[in-house]
Design an enzyme around this catalytic site. Structure first.
Site, PDB file in Angstrom:
ATOM      1  N   ARG A  26       1.010  -1.144   0.073  1.00  0.00           N
ATOM      2  CA  ARG A  26      -0.166  -0.077  -0.114  1.00  0.00           C
ATOM      3  C   ARG A  26       0.808   1.411   0.084  1.00  0.00           C
ATOM      4  O   ARG A  26       0.566   2.191  -0.687  1.00  0.00           O
ATOM      5  CB  ARG A  26      -1.032  -0.005   1.166  1.00  0.00           C
ATOM      6  CG  ARG A  26      -1.834  -1.214   0.959  1.00  0.00           C
ATOM      7  CD  ARG A  26      -3.392  -1.043   1.833  1.00  0.00           C
ATOM      8  NE  ARG A  26      -4.116  -2.120   1.210  1.00  0.00           N
ATOM      9  CZ  ARG A  26      -5.350  -2.387   1.953  1.00  0.00           C
ATOM     10  NH1 ARG A  26      -5.516  -1.603   3.034  1.00  0.00           N
ATOM     11  NH2 ARG A  26      -6.059  -3.242   1.392  1.00  0.00           N
ATOM     12  N   ARG A  73      13.335 -21.891   2.997  1.00  0.00           N
ATOM     13  CA  ARG A  73      14.817 -21.632   2.984  1.00  0.00           C
ATOM     14  C   ARG A  73      15.228 -22.091   1.495  1.00  0.00           C
ATOM     15  O   ARG A  73      14.806 -23.316   1.056  1.00  0.00           O
ATOM     16  CB  ARG A  73      15.552 -22.368   4.147  1.00  0.00           C
ATOM     17  CG  ARG A  73      15.063 -21.763   5.446  1.00  0.00           C
ATOM     18  CD  ARG A  73      15.883 -22.213   6.428  1.00  0.00           C
ATOM     19  NE  ARG A  73      15.384 -21.554   7.788  1.00  0.00           N
ATOM     20  CZ  ARG A  73      14.328 -21.919   8.520  1.00  0.00           C
ATOM     21  NH1 ARG A  73      13.798 -23.243   8.570  1.00  0.00           N
ATOM     22  NH2 ARG A  73      13.965 -21.385   9.589  1.00  0.00           N
ATOM     23  N   GLY A 103      14.804 -13.085   8.212  1.00  0.00           N
ATOM     24  CA  GLY A 103      15.713 -12.842   9.315  1.00  0.00           C
ATOM     25  C   GLY A 103      17.219 -12.757   8.720  1.00  0.00           C
ATOM     26  O   GLY A 103      17.256 -12.313   7.497  1.00  0.00           O
ATOM     27  N   ASP A 129      13.097 -15.356  16.267  1.00  0.00           N
ATOM     28  CA  ASP A 129      14.107 -15.318  17.338  1.00  0.00           C
ATOM     29  C   ASP A 129      14.543 -14.173  17.677  1.00  0.00           C
ATOM     30  O   ASP A 129      15.564 -13.876  18.611  1.00  0.00           O
ATOM     31  CB  ASP A 129      15.213 -16.219  16.396  1.00  0.00           C
ATOM     32  CG  ASP A 129      15.024 -17.792  16.290  1.00  0.00           C
ATOM     33  OD1 ASP A 129      14.054 -18.059  16.813  1.00  0.00           O
ATOM     34  OD2 ASP A 129      15.893 -18.394  15.798  1.00  0.00           O
ATOM     35  N   ARG A 245       8.784 -33.604  34.079  1.00  0.00           N
ATOM     36  CA  ARG A 245       7.815 -33.721  32.933  1.00  0.00           C
ATOM     37  C   ARG A 245       8.575 -32.604  31.869  1.00  0.00           C
ATOM     38  O   ARG A 245       9.171 -31.588  32.053  1.00  0.00           O
ATOM     39  CB  ARG A 245       6.628 -33.065  33.256  1.00  0.00           C
ATOM     40  CG  ARG A 245       5.748 -34.245  33.906  1.00  0.00           C
ATOM     41  CD  ARG A 245       5.315 -35.259  33.064  1.00  0.00           C
ATOM     42  NE  ARG A 245       4.526 -36.244  33.994  1.00  0.00           N
ATOM     43  CZ  ARG A 245       4.876 -37.328  34.804  1.00  0.00           C
ATOM     44  NH1 ARG A 245       6.088 -37.338  34.932  1.00  0.00           N
ATOM     45  NH2 ARG A 245       3.943 -37.853  35.340  1.00  0.00           N
ATOM     46  N   VAL A 252       4.445 -24.167  17.542  1.00  0.00           N
ATOM     47  CA  VAL A 252       3.199 -23.238  18.030  1.00  0.00           C
ATOM     48  C   VAL A 252       3.745 -21.841  18.148  1.00  0.00           C
ATOM     49  O   VAL A 252       2.784 -20.994  17.924  1.00  0.00           O
ATOM     50  CB  VAL A 252       2.803 -24.044  19.410  1.00  0.00           C
ATOM     51  CG1 VAL A 252       1.915 -22.927  20.286  1.00  0.00           C
ATOM     52  CG2 VAL A 252       2.057 -25.158  19.433  1.00  0.00           C
TER      53      VAL A 252
HETATM   54  O1  F6P Z   1      12.592 -18.963  12.371  1.00  0.00           O
HETATM   55  C1  F6P Z   1      13.484 -19.340  13.305  1.00  0.00           C
HETATM   56  C2  F6P Z   1      13.088 -20.663  13.823  1.00  0.00           C
HETATM   57  O2  F6P Z   1      11.925 -20.813  14.264  1.00  0.00           O
HETATM   58  C3  F6P Z   1      13.873 -21.121  14.898  1.00  0.00           C
HETATM   59  O3  F6P Z   1      13.669 -20.522  16.312  1.00  0.00           O
HETATM   60  C4  F6P Z   1      13.912 -22.732  14.754  1.00  0.00           C
HETATM   61  O4  F6P Z   1      15.399 -23.083  15.233  1.00  0.00           O
HETATM   62  C5  F6P Z   1      13.958 -22.720  13.098  1.00  0.00           C
HETATM   63  O5  F6P Z   1      13.182 -21.519  12.698  1.00  0.00           O
HETATM   64  C6  F6P Z   1      13.103 -23.916  12.847  1.00  0.00           C
HETATM   65  O6  F6P Z   1      13.040 -24.142  11.527  1.00  0.00           O
HETATM   66  P1  F6P Z   1      12.045 -25.123  10.826  1.00  0.00           P
HETATM   67  O7  F6P Z   1      10.841 -24.469  10.725  1.00  0.00           O
HETATM   68  O8  F6P Z   1      12.534 -25.294   9.478  1.00  0.00           O
HETATM   69  O9  F6P Z   1      12.138 -26.355  11.502  1.00  0.00           O
END
Ligand code: F6P
Length: 320
Positions: A26, A73, A103, A129, A245, A252
């Site tokens: 936008r 990726r 990131g 992160d 535990r 999530v």
């Molecule tokens: O995007 C960052 C992250 O969530 C990290 O905290 C974690 O290690 C990684 O990505 C997990 O990657 P994937 O979703 O490929 O398992």
């Protein structure tokens, strides 16, 4: 002169990416730019998966986690062939500038591509992160922390009621930000993060000493980049002979409605990124730093982040 730009999301998704896409599209249209959405991150440039976006293309997404552009990726983008194909797509569609939402891995790739092809490129930091150097906060980090914290609060209820030791694993590959924020906000007893050496004998000793004084429930937060919850729990049980535990919060933490902070950041950084391209900036990310919107060079953004981890860690030790 900048006439047409493209926007893409790469790396792990983060809540607020959609709000950033909306702001880019936008703001660009408002500045009379054409804008294209590229699908599946760098893949979309390599495989020519992109289309023109208008005002309506980004309707109804501001409150949604994930990314409507899809993400991933893309090792191919690190190859000369992949980069060349991406460049040919950019030329074919007369794209004058790119906005990359992602990131530090995404910025590394963008930096390499810029050095080679000099296509103007601006990054928008988005990662749960919060691991982008030179900035205070990435889009999505606040949402992930709040999601993890809500889980910790729930775990606390059962931990206290049943007088148990819980080891909770949170995300954070190389950076203990989520773990520290959650441990602080959740009043947790211990935190294990990649930046700090940890000693399970000492932690177990504290647990035994605590239990002698009547403290019967513990929550130990572990950043996945430092250790696995199962290994930590097993070792504690082995040493203390107490039941444990484990909870692995996992992906999530990556989803869900972005918090107000993640949305606000996304909207401001999205507009700032378009402004940067318009004024001829490149090879840098827009950034929220020291309470203001500015920029940070990709070269700095991709370095190892140092962000008050020590202070947060010390505060936890004082308050526990
Ligand atoms: O995007 C960052 C992250 O969530 C990290 O905290 C974690 O290690 C990684 O990505 C997990 O990657 P994937 O979703 O490929 O398992």
């Amino acid at each position: 002169m900048m006439k047409k730009i493209a926007v893409l999301t790469t790396g792990g998704d983060a809540p607020g990416m959609n709000a950033a896409i909306r702001a880019v599209v936008r703001s660009a249209i408002n500045s009379k730019l054409e804008v294209m959405g590229v699908f599946r991150g760098w893949w979309g440039l390599i495989n020519e998966e992109l289309k023109s976006f208008d005002h309506r293309s980004v309707s109804g997404i501001i409150n949604q986690g994930g990314t409507i552009l899809k993400t991933g990726r893309c090792p191919e983008f690190y190859t000369a062939e992949g980069q060349e194909r991406a460049y040919q797509t950019i030329k074919k569609h007369s794209i004058d500038g790119i906005i990359v939402i992602g990131g530090n891995g995404s910025f590394k790739a963008a930096h390499e591509f810029y050095k080679k092809y000099k296509v103007p490129c601006i990054g928008i930091p988005a990662s749960i992160d919060n691991d982008v150097n030179g900035i205070d906060m990435t889009i999505g980090a606040d949402t992930a922390v709040n999601t993890a914290l809500a889980a910790i609060d729930n775990i606390r209820d059962t931990a206290t009621s049943m007088e148990r030791i819980f080891v909770v694993e949170v995300m954070g590959r190389d950076f203990g930000y989520i773990a520290l924020m959650v441990a602080l906000g959740g009043g947790c007893e211990e935190v294990i993060i990649p930046e700090k050496k940890f000693d399970l004998e000492a932690i177990s000793h504290n647990i035994v000493q605590g239990s002698l004084k009547g403290k019967m429930s513990w929550i130990i937060v572990v950043a996945e980049g430092a250790a696995r919850a199962d290994d930590v729990a097993k070792k504690i049980t082995e040493i203390t002979d107490l039941e444990t535990r484990t909870v692995v919060l996992g992906h999530v933490q990556r989803g869900g409605r972005p918090t107000a902070i993640s949305r606000d950041l996304a909207l401001n950084l999205g507009k700032a990124a378009v402004d940067c391209l318009l004024k001829g900036d490149s090879d840098k990310a827009v950034a929220f730093h020291h309470g203001k919107i500015g920029t940070v060079d990709f070269e700095t953004a991709i370095k190892k982040k140092e962000l008050g981890i020590e202070d947060m860690y010390n505060l936890l030790k004082i308050l526990t």
